[in-house]
Design an enzyme around this catalytic site. Structure first.
Site, PDB file in Angstrom:
ATOM      1  N   SER A  43      -5.264  73.154  38.356  1.00  0.00           N
ATOM      2  CA  SER A  43      -4.904  72.773  39.716  1.00  0.00           C
ATOM      3  C   SER A  43      -4.698  73.961  40.644  1.00  0.00           C
ATOM      4  CB  SER A  43      -3.644  71.902  39.711  1.00  0.00           C
ATOM      5  OG  SER A  43      -2.584  72.546  39.021  1.00  0.00           O
ATOM      6  N   ASP A 329       4.914  72.652  46.155  1.00  0.00           N
ATOM      7  CA  ASP A 329       5.456  71.464  45.488  1.00  0.00           C
ATOM      8  C   ASP A 329       6.211  71.933  44.246  1.00  0.00           C
ATOM      9  OD1 ASP A 329       3.514  72.030  43.577  1.00  0.00           O
ATOM     10  OD2 ASP A 329       2.266  70.272  44.013  1.00  0.00           O
ATOM     11  N   HIS A 332       3.198  74.302  42.268  1.00  0.00           N
ATOM     12  CA  HIS A 332       2.174  75.165  42.845  1.00  0.00           C
ATOM     13  C   HIS A 332       2.687  76.030  43.987  1.00  0.00           C
ATOM     14  CE1 HIS A 332       0.197  71.498  41.194  1.00  0.00           C
ATOM     15  NE2 HIS A 332      -0.553  72.426  40.618  1.00  0.00           N
TER      16      HIS A 332
END
Length: 365
Positions: A43, A329, A332
């Site tokens: 991600s 978040d 990340h």
């Protein structure tokens, strides 16, 4: 017999790429340092490959992308991710397309295969859909097949790929969505931290060798982050008056310690290979003081109510001081640290940033 050439026109605003039989690309328009950039990982690099998967690991909704020109594209941050900044530093005038949407000759600029929740191990994050590193390698083979068809010659394709840069960041989820979830995965019951790290490195090394066998010669391996310091893990495990979850960082460090020796082995064993290692964790430690980040613990976006999930609430709010927050978040980084990590991966500021040299030097080979 006259040498032949293939002329590929992206469109009137894009680079005209002329590939001669000896495959020395001429960039008629633009100043790219390399002809193409391929991206693999999780991600931290994903830019939309998870958007249509049946998974909670996706970021194609607000407030993700609040500072990105195209809005929420699937990037797990407020703006650009590290791979985007690397593309900019290499001179690309547009970001690299995800495999999920790339078409035709656009793939000659490169492709992003990165997928949120992906891991080195196929079983990592099996509780939701994701594109593991092995699947990403298979997708790259699909790309190579298409390129060979367009060029009419696989040898030419291999020569072309040898000029490209590949960036890879993987391994975070083998801990977050595997080893650190004993209620779902048996790995922590089967392996001690040192054994698990060895297992990961053994498989990772083979995967990177596969990438080499498919034409890659300039490969950038990014280390994984300080997982014990991310807000979601702090929320899930808690700490006893420490900044991070020390037991997590200790386990992950055993993997990180094996990356440089792996790079040495790959460079030694594979002819004409140029693997480099980017010490993301070391860079991240010094990021806050260099760009004025003052909040190292609290995520910027409003987090989903599920404890430990760590993703932004769909349609939730976001802080106004985004340049002062390290985390976007629960897992990340925000765009601000992403920019610094990319810049120091490209041009090392400290000797510990890159090994044996940085991306700018790799691009010149």
């Amino acid at each position: 017999m006259a040498s032949t050439c293939i002329i590929i026109l992206w469109d009137v605003t894009m680079i005209t790429l002329i590939v001669f039989m000896n495959l020395k690309p001429v960039l008629v328009k633009g100043e790219q340092k390399v002809p193409c950039l391929f991206i693999m990982g999780d991600s931290t690099f994903d830019n939309g490959n998870n958007n249509n998967l049946l998974t909670a690991a996706k970021a194609n909704y607000p407030p993700y992308g609040i500072d990105f020109p195209d809005g929420p594209t699937g990037r797990f941050t407020n703006g650009r991710n590290v791979a985007d900044f690397i593309a900019e530093l290499l001179g690309f005038d547009r970001y690299i397309e995800p495999f999920a949407t790339v078409k035709g000759v656009e793939m000659f600029r490169g492709v992003s295969y990165a997928s949120g929740a992906a891991g080195i191990l196929d079983e990592t994050a099996i509780h939701g859909d994701r594109i593991s590193l092995n699947r990403q390698l298979r997708n790259h083979n699909v790309t190579i097949s298409h390129m060979s068809t367009l060029l009419g010659n696989k040898t030419l394709t291999m020569e072309y790929l040898s000029k490209c840069i590949y960036i890879v960041q993987i391994g975070n989820n083998d801990y977050i969505n595997n080893y650190l979830l004993p209620q779902l995965y048996p790995s922590s019951h089967m392996y001690k931290p040192e054994q698990f790290a060895t297992l990961l490195i053994q498989q990772y090394s083979e995967q990177l060798k596969t990438l080499y066998l498919h034409g890659a010669r300039k490969i950038v391996v990014f280390g994984i982050g300080g997982i014990g310091c991310v807000p979601a893990e702090l929320d899930l495990y808690g700490t006893e008056d420490t900044a991070c979850v020390n037991s997590i960082d200790s386990a992950v460090q055993k993997f990180s310690d094996k990356l440089k020796p792996m790079i040495d082995d790959l460079n030694s064993d594979l002819p004409d290979a140029n693997f480099i290692y980017i010490n993301s964790t070391s860079i991240a430690v010094t990021v806050p003081s260099s760009v004025g980040i003052t909040n190292l613990r609290e995520p910027c976006c409003e987090i989903s109510v599920t404890k430990g999930e760590g993703q932004c609430k769909r349609g939730g709010g976001a802080c106004s001081d985004r340049t002062a927050r390290f985390f976007w978040d629960g897992f990340h980084p925000s765009e601000a640290p992403n920019k610094v990590i990319a810049e120091r991966a490209y041009t090392a500021f400290l000797s510990t940033d890159a090994y044996p040299f940085d991306i700018s030097q790799l691009a010149q080979l």
